[in-house]
Design a protein around this motif. Structure first.
Motif, PDB file in Angstrom:
ATOM      1  N   SER A   1       0.830  -1.203   0.000  1.00  0.00           N
ATOM      2  CA  SER A   1       0.000   0.000   0.000  1.00  0.00           C
ATOM      3  C   SER A   1       0.865   1.254   0.000  1.00  0.00           C
ATOM      4  O   SER A   1       2.040   1.223   0.391  1.00  0.00           O
ATOM      5  N   PRO A   2       0.310   2.406  -0.421  1.00  0.00           N
ATOM      6  CA  PRO A   2       1.056   3.666  -0.330  1.00  0.00           C
ATOM      7  C   PRO A   2       1.504   3.976   1.100  1.00  0.00           C
ATOM      8  O   PRO A   2       2.611   4.496   1.307  1.00  0.00           O
TER       9      PRO A   2
ATOM     10  N   ARG B   1       5.442   4.819   2.986  1.00  0.00           N
ATOM     11  CA  ARG B   1       5.824   5.832   3.978  1.00  0.00           C
ATOM     12  C   ARG B   1       6.394   5.179   5.230  1.00  0.00           C
ATOM     13  O   ARG B   1       7.345   5.673   5.832  1.00  0.00           O
TER      14      ARG B   1
END
Length: 208
Positions: free
Chosen positions: A87-88, A92
């Motif tokens: 996932s994005p 991060r």
């Protein structure tokens, strides 16, 4: 049985903190670095560099604090300390986890080794503090602390989704910075670290 080889207050506390957050039963072994216990043949078999932490389980052994945190969190996805793989948000998460070890730690240790480390513990023996290198470390920390402060503006944790392994890793860097009296002057980072200190698992890991 999971066993943690540690010597507080070092980066071994990252491993201890994640063990506490995950509720994993473990046994602690203190490796007295001051007494040279890290140089024993038995410990060098666990960590070839003779530093802490090292972790052993029924299935494997490993070292490196960042790697230990990432591995244990992946073994316990039900605890929701990391975003979904691919996932994005996971991107991060990886970014800030690695930032702790590759950006924060070197800056902090450059300052510590050249300004605060006891002379009898200098590596190699006989080395002296170097004010120029200490200034470089402090300057590098200031740049990285500003980047973290910008990321944390308007939220409580490194990720928008809430507390994660990234906070364990960055949080220990904040512990180091606080110990070295470098965090003052970064109010966003100070407030972030104060929030982390309220977590029961943090308090158990750092004996607060």
């Amino acid at each position: 049985m999971t066993e943690l080889h540690e010597f507080p207050p070092t980066r071994s506390q990252r491993a201890k903190w994640v063990l506490e957050e995950l509720g994993i039963d473990y046994k602690s072994h203190i490796v007295n670095l001051s007494a040279g216990e890290q140089n024993s043949e038995a410990y060098r078999a666990l960590h070839p560099l003779g530093v802490v932490p090292a972790l052993t389980t029924d299935s494997y052994s490993m070292f490196e604090s960042v790697a230990i945190v990432l591995q244990l969190i992946d073994e316990h996805p039900e605890k929701n300390l990391a975003p979904v793989v691919g996932s994005p948000a996971r991107a991060r998460y990886y970014q800030w986890c690695v930032f702790a070890g590759t950006e924060m730690d070197p800056a902090l240790m450059t300052y510590f080794d050249n300004a605060l480390r006891p002379l009898e513990a200098m590596r190699p023996p006989g080395r002296q503090h170097d004010a120029d290198f200490a200034a470089i470390g402090r300057g590098e920390f200031e740049v990285r602390a500003a980047a973290l402060s910008k990321e944390l503006e308007g939220r409580d944790h490194m990720l928008e989704s809430g507390f994660s392994g990234a906070d364990i890793l960055i949080g220990h860097s904040c512990f180091m910075a606080s110990y070295m009296k470098l965090i003052a002057g970064h109010p966003v980072l100070e407030a972030y670290y104060e929030r982390l200190q309220q977590r029961p698992a943090f308090q158990r890991a750092y004996n607060i």
